[in-house]
Scaffold this motif. Structure first.
Motif, PDB file in Angstrom:
ATOM      1  N   ASP A  89      13.149  -2.625   0.631  1.00  0.00           N
ATOM      2  CA  ASP A  89      12.649  -2.184  -0.673  1.00  0.00           C
ATOM      3  C   ASP A  89      11.545  -1.170  -0.419  1.00  0.00           C
ATOM      4  O   ASP A  89      11.127  -0.938   0.721  1.00  0.00           O
ATOM      5  CB  ASP A  89      12.123  -3.387  -1.468  1.00  0.00           C
ATOM      6  CG  ASP A  89      12.058  -3.118  -2.961  1.00  0.00           C
ATOM      7  OD1 ASP A  89      12.411  -1.996  -3.369  1.00  0.00           O
ATOM      8  OD2 ASP A  89      11.644  -4.021  -3.704  1.00  0.00           O
ATOM      9  N   GLY A  90      11.066  -0.569  -1.485  1.00  0.00           N
ATOM     10  CA  GLY A  90       9.984   0.385  -1.379  1.00  0.00           C
ATOM     11  C   GLY A  90      10.263   1.642  -2.189  1.00  0.00           C
ATOM     12  O   GLY A  90      11.340   1.817  -2.752  1.00  0.00           O
ATOM     13  N   GLY A 133       0.806  -1.212   0.000  1.00  0.00           N
ATOM     14  CA  GLY A 133       0.000   0.000   0.000  1.00  0.00           C
ATOM     15  C   GLY A 133       0.842   1.265   0.000  1.00  0.00           C
ATOM     16  O   GLY A 133       2.070   1.238  -0.123  1.00  0.00           O
ATOM     17  N   THR A 134       0.158   2.388   0.134  1.00  0.00           N
ATOM     18  CA  THR A 134       0.794   3.702   0.175  1.00  0.00           C
ATOM     19  C   THR A 134       0.481   4.379   1.496  1.00  0.00           C
ATOM     20  O   THR A 134      -0.676   4.409   1.925  1.00  0.00           O
ATOM     21  CB  THR A 134       0.302   4.589  -0.986  1.00  0.00           C
ATOM     22  OG1 THR A 134       0.634   3.971  -2.224  1.00  0.00           O
ATOM     23  CG2 THR A 134       0.941   5.967  -0.923  1.00  0.00           C
ATOM     24  N   LYS A 152      12.061  -0.923  10.669  1.00  0.00           N
ATOM     25  CA  LYS A 152      12.281  -1.828   9.541  1.00  0.00           C
ATOM     26  C   LYS A 152      11.161  -1.650   8.523  1.00  0.00           C
ATOM     27  O   LYS A 152       9.986  -1.677   8.887  1.00  0.00           O
ATOM     28  CB  LYS A 152      12.331  -3.278  10.034  1.00  0.00           C
ATOM     29  CG  LYS A 152      13.529  -3.582  10.929  1.00  0.00           C
ATOM     30  CD  LYS A 152      13.510  -5.002  11.462  1.00  0.00           C
ATOM     31  CE  LYS A 152      12.565  -5.141  12.629  1.00  0.00           C
ATOM     32  NZ  LYS A 152      12.656  -6.487  13.278  1.00  0.00           N
ATOM     33  N   ILE A 153      11.549  -1.467   7.261  1.00  0.00           N
ATOM     34  CA  ILE A 153      10.582  -1.301   6.173  1.00  0.00           C
ATOM     35  C   ILE A 153      10.935  -2.301   5.080  1.00  0.00           C
ATOM     36  O   ILE A 153      12.074  -2.324   4.596  1.00  0.00           O
ATOM     37  CB  ILE A 153      10.598   0.136   5.623  1.00  0.00           C
ATOM     38  CG1 ILE A 153      10.265   1.137   6.751  1.00  0.00           C
ATOM     39  CG2 ILE A 153       9.618   0.282   4.471  1.00  0.00           C
ATOM     40  CD1 ILE A 153      10.380   2.590   6.341  1.00  0.00           C
ATOM     41  N   THR A 154       9.971  -3.129   4.698  1.00  0.00           N
ATOM     42  CA  THR A 154      10.248  -4.181   3.726  1.00  0.00           C
ATOM     43  C   THR A 154       9.695  -3.881   2.340  1.00  0.00           C
ATOM     44  O   THR A 154      10.180  -4.429   1.355  1.00  0.00           O
ATOM     45  CB  THR A 154       9.675  -5.530   4.209  1.00  0.00           C
ATOM     46  OG1 THR A 154       8.246  -5.451   4.221  1.00  0.00           O
ATOM     47  CG2 THR A 154      10.185  -5.867   5.600  1.00  0.00           C
ATOM     48  N   GLY A 181      15.428  -0.094  -3.094  1.00  0.00           N
ATOM     49  CA  GLY A 181      14.353   0.885  -3.039  1.00  0.00           C
ATOM     50  C   GLY A 181      14.642   2.077  -3.927  1.00  0.00           C
ATOM     51  O   GLY A 181      15.730   2.220  -4.486  1.00  0.00           O
ATOM     52  N   ASN A 182      13.643   2.919  -4.043  1.00  0.00           N
ATOM     53  CA  ASN A 182      13.746   4.147  -4.823  1.00  0.00           C
ATOM     54  C   ASN A 182      13.473   5.315  -3.887  1.00  0.00           C
ATOM     55  O   ASN A 182      12.386   5.413  -3.320  1.00  0.00           O
ATOM     56  CB  ASN A 182      12.745   4.120  -5.984  1.00  0.00           C
ATOM     57  CG  ASN A 182      13.011   5.205  -7.010  1.00  0.00           C
ATOM     58  OD1 ASN A 182      13.352   6.323  -6.655  1.00  0.00           O
ATOM     59  ND2 ASN A 182      12.835   4.874  -8.283  1.00  0.00           N
TER      60      ASN A 182
END
Length: 206
Positions: free
Chosen positions: A59-60, A15-16, A34-36, A89-90
């Motif tokens: 990622d993300g 999601g966003t 932590k962000i996956t 990620g970007n």
């Protein structure tokens, strides 16, 4: 912070998430952040993403606008913590202070980064390690800074008003040593090391 945890905080899914923190940090963990995966649009008066023990991103997609640091980790009680680790990620980061700032190590394995800052593009108080990725620092006082800087690969473009790559320490853009949270920005004389093993690097500095 708009999103705050006294313990570990993990964000995942496809999601966003949009965060507008008018008075403080955007997303803050007092332990590990932590962000996956997912898409994140964070605007914060202080740091956009902050984890005391670590910030770890797998990622993300991230659009970060910060009145202080874009991504921040700081633990002065434990030298093994206070680190940033990014596997992919970007990232589009606009920050009044540093794009990324850690009291420990900062490691970039991969990812696409576009950074515009009032101080350092990427700062590590100990070791800055870049293994791969695409890093463009459009505006900075110092582009990449660490007690040691090791670049093993990647495409790196840096625009800075002072040093492009700095492993000597020194003053921040305000002209005052120790400007970040009271930490002393002066590394010990003779300890700074820059090692370049590969990659494409372009530096444009005033």
């Amino acid at each position: 912070a708009a999103i705050f945890s006294k313990g570990d905080l993990t964000l995942n899914g496809n999601g966003t998430l949009t965060v507008n923190a008018v008075y403080g940090h955007g997303i803050l963990s007092k332990d590990d952040l932590k962000i996956t995966s997912g898409s994140y649009n964070v605007t914060a008066q202080k740091c956009a993403l902050s984890g005391k023990d670590s910030v770890r991103i797998a990622d993300g997609t991230f659009v970060l606008k910060a009145g202080s640091d874009g991504i921040h980790s700081d633990n002065e009680e434990d030298e093994s913590k206070g680190y940033i680790y990014i596997a992919g990620g970007n990232f589009t980061i606009t920050a009044e202070s540093d794009g990324m700032d850690s009291s420990g190590t900062t490691t970039i394995e991969s990812g696409i980064f576009t950074i515009s800052t009032g101080d350092d593009g990427i700062h590590a108080s100990t070791d800055l390690l870049i293994n791969n990725g695409s890093i463009t620092v459009l505006k900075s006082y110092e582009g990449l800074e660490g007690k040691t800087i090791t670049i093993n690969g990647g495409d790196i473009r840096v625009k800075s008003s002072d040093d492009g790559l700095n492993a000597a320490g020194g003053k921040d853009s305000s002209g005052m040593a120790g400007g970040r949270g009271g930490r002393n920005e002066m590394f010990s004389p003779g300890t700074g090391v820059i090692t370049i093993n590969g990659g494409n690097i372009y530096v444009n500095t005033d």
